[in-house]
Design a protein around this motif. Structure first.
Motif, PDB file in Angstrom:
ATOM      1  N   HIS A 106       0.827  -1.212   0.000  1.00 51.38           N
ATOM      2  CA  HIS A 106       0.000   0.000   0.000  1.00 51.38           C
ATOM      3  C   HIS A 106       0.857   1.257   0.000  1.00 51.38           C
ATOM      4  O   HIS A 106       0.600   2.206  -0.743  1.00 51.38           O
ATOM      5  CB  HIS A 106      -0.925   0.009   1.229  1.00 51.38           C
ATOM      6  CG  HIS A 106      -1.672   1.303   1.393  1.00 51.38           C
ATOM      7  ND1 HIS A 106      -1.223   2.313   2.208  1.00 51.38           N
ATOM      8  CD2 HIS A 106      -2.801   1.762   0.797  1.00 51.38           C
ATOM      9  CE1 HIS A 106      -2.059   3.331   2.136  1.00 51.38           C
ATOM     10  NE2 HIS A 106      -3.020   3.033   1.291  1.00 51.38           N
ATOM     11  N   TYR A 110       1.070   4.252  -2.561  1.00 55.15           N
ATOM     12  CA  TYR A 110       0.830   5.639  -2.168  1.00 55.15           C
ATOM     13  C   TYR A 110       1.928   6.555  -2.704  1.00 55.15           C
ATOM     14  O   TYR A 110       1.655   7.674  -3.158  1.00 55.15           O
ATOM     15  CB  TYR A 110       0.754   5.731  -0.646  1.00 55.15           C
ATOM     16  CG  TYR A 110       0.287   7.062  -0.134  1.00 55.15           C
ATOM     17  CD1 TYR A 110      -1.051   7.438  -0.227  1.00 55.15           C
ATOM     18  CD2 TYR A 110       1.180   7.957   0.451  1.00 55.15           C
ATOM     19  CE1 TYR A 110      -1.488   8.666   0.246  1.00 55.15           C
ATOM     20  CE2 TYR A 110       0.755   9.188   0.929  1.00 55.15           C
ATOM     21  CZ  TYR A 110      -0.580   9.530   0.824  1.00 55.15           C
ATOM     22  OH  TYR A 110      -0.999  10.756   1.280  1.00 55.15           O
ATOM     23  N   PHE A 125      -1.831  -1.426  -5.054  1.00 53.24           N
ATOM     24  CA  PHE A 125      -3.032  -1.516  -4.221  1.00 53.24           C
ATOM     25  C   PHE A 125      -3.734  -2.856  -4.437  1.00 53.24           C
ATOM     26  O   PHE A 125      -4.246  -3.454  -3.483  1.00 53.24           O
ATOM     27  CB  PHE A 125      -3.977  -0.354  -4.526  1.00 53.24           C
ATOM     28  CG  PHE A 125      -3.434   1.008  -4.175  1.00 53.24           C
ATOM     29  CD1 PHE A 125      -2.663   1.191  -3.039  1.00 53.24           C
ATOM     30  CD2 PHE A 125      -3.694   2.106  -4.984  1.00 53.24           C
ATOM     31  CE1 PHE A 125      -2.159   2.440  -2.705  1.00 53.24           C
ATOM     32  CE2 PHE A 125      -3.194   3.359  -4.665  1.00 53.24           C
ATOM     33  CZ  PHE A 125      -2.422   3.530  -3.520  1.00 53.24           C
ATOM     34  N   SER A 128      -1.927  -5.426  -2.402  1.00 52.05           N
ATOM     35  CA  SER A 128      -2.246  -5.249  -0.987  1.00 52.05           C
ATOM     36  C   SER A 128      -3.604  -5.854  -0.652  1.00 52.05           C
ATOM     37  O   SER A 128      -3.768  -6.551   0.351  1.00 52.05           O
ATOM     38  CB  SER A 128      -2.211  -3.761  -0.636  1.00 52.05           C
ATOM     39  OG  SER A 128      -2.519  -3.551   0.722  1.00 52.05           O
ATOM     40  N   TYR A 135      -8.789  -3.886   3.764  1.00 48.95           N
ATOM     41  CA  TYR A 135      -7.917  -2.736   4.028  1.00 48.95           C
ATOM     42  C   TYR A 135      -8.550  -1.492   3.419  1.00 48.95           C
ATOM     43  O   TYR A 135      -8.353  -1.167   2.248  1.00 48.95           O
ATOM     44  CB  TYR A 135      -6.541  -3.009   3.444  1.00 48.95           C
ATOM     45  CG  TYR A 135      -5.433  -2.082   3.872  1.00 48.95           C
ATOM     46  CD1 TYR A 135      -5.603  -1.157   4.905  1.00 48.95           C
ATOM     47  CD2 TYR A 135      -4.195  -2.125   3.258  1.00 48.95           C
ATOM     48  CE1 TYR A 135      -4.592  -0.325   5.300  1.00 48.95           C
ATOM     49  CE2 TYR A 135      -3.157  -1.296   3.644  1.00 48.95           C
ATOM     50  CZ  TYR A 135      -3.365  -0.398   4.663  1.00 48.95           C
ATOM     51  OH  TYR A 135      -2.350   0.441   5.051  1.00 48.95           O
ATOM     52  N   CYS A 138      -6.702   1.302   1.439  1.00 51.01           N
ATOM     53  CA  CYS A 138      -6.258   0.888   0.109  1.00 51.01           C
ATOM     54  C   CYS A 138      -7.365   1.108  -0.925  1.00 51.01           C
ATOM     55  O   CYS A 138      -7.108   1.574  -2.036  1.00 51.01           O
ATOM     56  CB  CYS A 138      -5.854  -0.575   0.161  1.00 51.01           C
ATOM     57  SG  CYS A 138      -4.586  -1.006  -1.027  1.00 51.01           S
TER      58      CYS A 138
END
Length: 251
Positions: A106, A110, A125, A128, A135, A138
C-alpha cells in the motif's frame, strides 16, 4: 528492567525524548543494539526528526538486514523527506523479506500515486488487497487513482467499499464528487449530506452541496450552503465569489 525495555516503554507511552535517552544508554551498553537503534530512530521519526531517524534506521539495518520493520520505517522517513525513489526502494526491500506485507504494498502504491503514476499505484493496491481484502485505506486510494484515470464507475465501487467497511466523511465527499462529475446530482447531494453529518466542519462539502443545489435551480438553498462554507473558512474565495454574484443579481 534493561535500558532497552525502559526505552520501549517510554516509546509506547509517546514519551519520545525519554525513550531516546534510554535507547542511547542501551546502545552504549551494547544491549539489543539493532533494536535500540531502531527504537531510537522510531522515536525520532514520531518527533518528525526524519534525518536523524534515517541514520538510526541505517545503523539498525547494518546490524540486522532481515528485519522488515527497519526498512519499512526508513521508507516512511524517506517519503517524509520528499525522497520517493528511496522510499519505494525500502518498501520493495520489505516485500522481498515479507511478501505478505500488505501495508508495504500500500505504501509503495501511495508513493506512486503521489508521483501521478496511477496505473502502477493501482497494481500495488491490488496486491495489498489480495492479501488483506478489508484494508479500507487501500480502497480509498485506489478509488482516487481511478478518479484521476476517469474510470469513474470503478472509483465509485471502491469508495462504496470503504463506506461499507469504515464510513468516513472523505469517502462520502470523494464519492459525491465523482457522482457530481457523472451528473448524478441526487446521489451526489446525498453523499455531501453524509459527509457533513460525519464532519460538520468540512467547508468543501457545504460548497459542493451548494453547487449541486444551484444546478437544481434551488438558489436560496445554495446561498445558505455557500454562507456556511464561508463561515467555516473566511478565506475560501470560491464561496465568496458565489455569494457576491447573488448579491449583484439581487441588487
Amino acid at each position: 528492567m534493561s535500558f532497552y525495555e525502559e526505552g520501549s516503554q517510554y516509546l509506547h507511552k509517546g514519551q519520545y525524548r525519554k525513550a531516546i535517552d534510554y535507547f542511547t544508554l542501551s546502545i552504549k551498553r551494547q544491549i539489543e543494539v539493532a533494536n535500540s537503534y531502531f527504537g531510537r530512530g522510531l522515536s525520532q521519526y514520531y518527533m518528525k526528526q526524519n534525518t536523524d531517524a534515517i541514520k538510526d534506521f541505517d545503523k539498525a539495518i547494518e546490524l540486522d538486514a532481515k528485519n522488515p520493520n527497519f526498512y519499512f520505517y526508513r521508507g516512511m522517513a524517506n517519503f517524509n523527506q520528499f525522497n520517493p525513489t528511496k522510499a519505494s526502494e525500502n518498501f520493495d526491500q520489505v516485500i522481498a523479506i515479507d511478501p505478505n506485507h500488505f501495508v508495504a504494498y500500500h505504501q509503495k502504491g501511495y508513493v506512486l500515486m503521489n508521483l501521478n503514476k496511477y496505473d502502477e499505484a493501482i497494481q500495488c493496491f491490488n496486491k495489498s488487497l489480495e492479501i488483506n481484502p478489508d484494508y479500507e485505506s487501500c480502497y480509498h486510494n485506489r478509488a482516487f487513482c481511478y478518479d484521476q484515470l476517469q474510470e469513474f464507475d470503478k472509483a465509485i465501487e471502491d469508495y462504496s467499499k470503504v463506506i461499507a467497511l469504515k464510513p468516513h466523511f472523505l469517502s462520502y465527499y470523494n464519492r459525491g464528487n465523482t457522482y457530481f462529475i457523472l451528473q448524478d446530482l441526487e446521489k451526489a447531494l446525498d453523499d455531501f449530506n453524509q459527509s457533513i453529518e460525519l464532519n460538520p466542519n468540512h467547508f468543501l462539502s457545504y460548497y459542493n452541496k451548494g453547487a449541486i443545489l444551484e444546478k437544481m435551480e434551488k438558489q436560496d438553498e445554495a446561498i445558505e450552503e455557500f454562507k456556511k462554507a464561508l463561515q467555516l473558512n473566511p478565506e475560501f474565495h470560491l464561496a465568496a465569489e458565489r455569494l457576491e454574484y447573488y448579491q449583484q443579481q439581487n441588487s
